[in-house]
Design a protein around this motif. Structure first.
Motif, PDB file in Angstrom:
ATOM      1  N   LYS A  85       0.839  -1.225   0.000  1.00  0.00           N
ATOM      2  CA  LYS A  85       0.000   0.000   0.000  1.00  0.00           C
ATOM      3  C   LYS A  85       0.867   1.266   0.000  1.00  0.00           C
ATOM      4  CE  LYS A  85      -2.132  -1.338   3.743  1.00  0.00           C
ATOM      5  NZ  LYS A  85      -1.646  -2.735   3.769  1.00  0.00           N
ATOM      6  N   THR A  86       1.758   1.347   0.972  1.00  0.00           N
ATOM      7  CA  THR A  86       2.561   2.570   1.114  1.00  0.00           C
ATOM      8  C   THR A  86       3.490   2.751  -0.081  1.00  0.00           C
ATOM      9  OG1 THR A  86       2.382   2.424   3.496  1.00  0.00           O
ATOM     10  CG2 THR A  86       4.165   3.773   2.650  1.00  0.00           C
ATOM     11  N   THR A  87       4.042   1.656  -0.569  1.00  0.00           N
ATOM     12  CA  THR A  87       4.921   1.733  -1.745  1.00  0.00           C
ATOM     13  C   THR A  87       4.151   2.302  -2.929  1.00  0.00           C
ATOM     14  OG1 THR A  87       6.091  -0.207  -0.914  1.00  0.00           O
ATOM     15  CG2 THR A  87       6.440   0.354  -3.229  1.00  0.00           C
ATOM     16  N   ALA A 136      -3.096   7.631   6.913  1.00  0.00           N
ATOM     17  CA  ALA A 136      -4.076   7.222   7.921  1.00  0.00           C
ATOM     18  C   ALA A 136      -3.631   5.942   8.634  1.00  0.00           C
ATOM     19  CB  ALA A 136      -5.447   7.034   7.264  1.00  0.00           C
ATOM     20  N   ASP A 137      -2.331   5.693   8.620  1.00  0.00           N
ATOM     21  CA  ASP A 137      -1.775   4.509   9.281  1.00  0.00           C
ATOM     22  C   ASP A 137      -0.946   4.963  10.484  1.00  0.00           C
ATOM     23  OD1 ASP A 137      -0.392   2.234  10.068  1.00  0.00           O
ATOM     24  OD2 ASP A 137       0.122   1.616   8.031  1.00  0.00           O
ATOM     25  N   SER A 138      -1.272   4.416  11.670  1.00  0.00           N
ATOM     26  CA  SER A 138      -0.565   4.839  12.887  1.00  0.00           C
ATOM     27  C   SER A 138       0.924   4.486  12.839  1.00  0.00           C
ATOM     28  CB  SER A 138      -1.224   4.227  14.117  1.00  0.00           C
ATOM     29  OG  SER A 138      -1.235   2.831  13.989  1.00  0.00           O
ATOM     30  N   ALA A 179       2.779   5.204  10.433  1.00  0.00           N
ATOM     31  CA  ALA A 179       3.333   6.438   9.840  1.00  0.00           C
ATOM     32  C   ALA A 179       4.509   6.225   8.887  1.00  0.00           C
ATOM     33  CB  ALA A 179       3.723   7.419  10.954  1.00  0.00           C
ATOM     34  N   ASN A 180       4.483   5.124   8.136  1.00  0.00           N
ATOM     35  CA  ASN A 180       5.574   4.901   7.172  1.00  0.00           C
ATOM     36  C   ASN A 180       5.586   5.968   6.079  1.00  0.00           C
ATOM     37  OD1 ASN A 180       6.466   2.654   8.483  1.00  0.00           O
ATOM     38  ND2 ASN A 180       5.272   1.221   7.264  1.00  0.00           N
ATOM     39  N   THR A 181       4.407   6.422   5.700  1.00  0.00           N
ATOM     40  CA  THR A 181       4.338   7.469   4.672  1.00  0.00           C
ATOM     41  C   THR A 181       4.951   8.760   5.187  1.00  0.00           C
ATOM     42  OG1 THR A 181       2.451   6.523   3.529  1.00  0.00           O
ATOM     43  CG2 THR A 181       2.727   8.888   3.326  1.00  0.00           C
ATOM     44  N   VAL A 229      -5.127   8.383  -0.128  1.00  0.00           N
ATOM     45  CA  VAL A 229      -5.249   7.985   1.278  1.00  0.00           C
ATOM     46  C   VAL A 229      -4.567   6.626   1.466  1.00  0.00           C
ATOM     47  CG1 VAL A 229      -6.811   7.662   3.240  1.00  0.00           C
ATOM     48  CG2 VAL A 229      -7.519   9.128   1.333  1.00  0.00           C
ATOM     49  N   ASP A 230      -3.585   6.605   2.358  1.00  0.00           N
ATOM     50  CA  ASP A 230      -2.866   5.363   2.692  1.00  0.00           C
ATOM     51  C   ASP A 230      -3.412   4.864   4.031  1.00  0.00           C
ATOM     52  OD1 ASP A 230      -1.022   3.319   2.881  1.00  0.00           O
ATOM     53  OD2 ASP A 230       0.659   4.612   3.418  1.00  0.00           O
ATOM     54  N   VAL A 231      -4.170   3.778   4.006  1.00  0.00           N
ATOM     55  CA  VAL A 231      -4.798   3.316   5.256  1.00  0.00           C
ATOM     56  C   VAL A 231      -4.016   2.153   5.885  1.00  0.00           C
ATOM     57  CG1 VAL A 231      -7.127   4.108   4.710  1.00  0.00           C
ATOM     58  CG2 VAL A 231      -6.428   1.811   4.040  1.00  0.00           C
TER      59      VAL A 231
HETATM   60 MG   LIG Z   1       1.798   0.967   4.845  1.00  0.00          MG
END
Ligand SMILES: [Mg+2]
Ligand SMILES: Nc1ncnc2c1ncn2[C@@H]1O[C@H](COP(=O)(O)OP(=O)(O)O)[C@@H](O)[C@H]1O
Length: 131
Positions: free
Chosen positions: A14-16, A37-39, A41-43, A87-89
């Motif tokens: 997802k993040t990639t 929106a991911d705790s 926080a990789n983004t 949006v990255d969840v």
């Molecule tokens: Mg991710």
């Protein structure tokens, strides 16, 4: 346009994908807003690193938002400002996932498979060949 990248499983890409798409869209001249929106926080870590390396695209803005009630509102607000919103969840089934999906125009579901998935699939299919 609101594009949500979602899969309730972690580590599927997802993040990639969100980094590649939002960066490419901004480099192509679009105003882009990215919601992490991911705790985990990789983004946002990527945002910090890219800014430190001075390779952050001018037309890309990013913000962390973990409150399900705010995620879709923030997305709509930025949409109305004329931005493409990504949006990255989180890779979990929770309220942030639903908030990310709620007003999305497009949902992209990356499906990076692992060896276990392939083995599980082969085990499921095998009896069909036998019958
Ligand atoms: Mg991710
Ligand atoms: N298309 C791909 N091919 C190979 N590895 C990938 C691909 N997409 C992502 N990865 C790797 O898989 C891992 C998880 O990716 P990530 O984007 O963080 O997943 P998620 O955000 O779904 O948890 C990372 O190490 C990433 O570099």
């Amino acid at each position: 346009m609101i594009v949500t990248i979602a899969n309730p499983k972690g580590g599927t890409g997802k993040t990639t994908l969100v980094r590649a798409l939002s960066g490419t869209a901004a480099h192509a001249g679009n105003n882009v807003f990215l919601i992490d929106a991911d705790s985990r926080a990789n983004t946002m870590r990527w945002v910090t690193m890219s800014k430190q390396m001075e390779i952050w695209p001018e037309l890309l803005e990013a913000e962390s938002c973990l409150d399900p009630n705010q995620i879709y509102k923030l997305a709509l607000r930025k949409l109305h400002e004329g931005k493409i919103v990504f949006v990255d969840v989180e890779g979990t089934t929770n309220e942030t996932l639903f908030a990310g999906l709620y007003r999305a125009d497009i949902v992209l579901i990356p499906l990076q498979t692992t060896q276990d998935d392939v083995v599980a699939d082969a085990a499921r299919v095998e009896p069909c060949f036998g019958g």
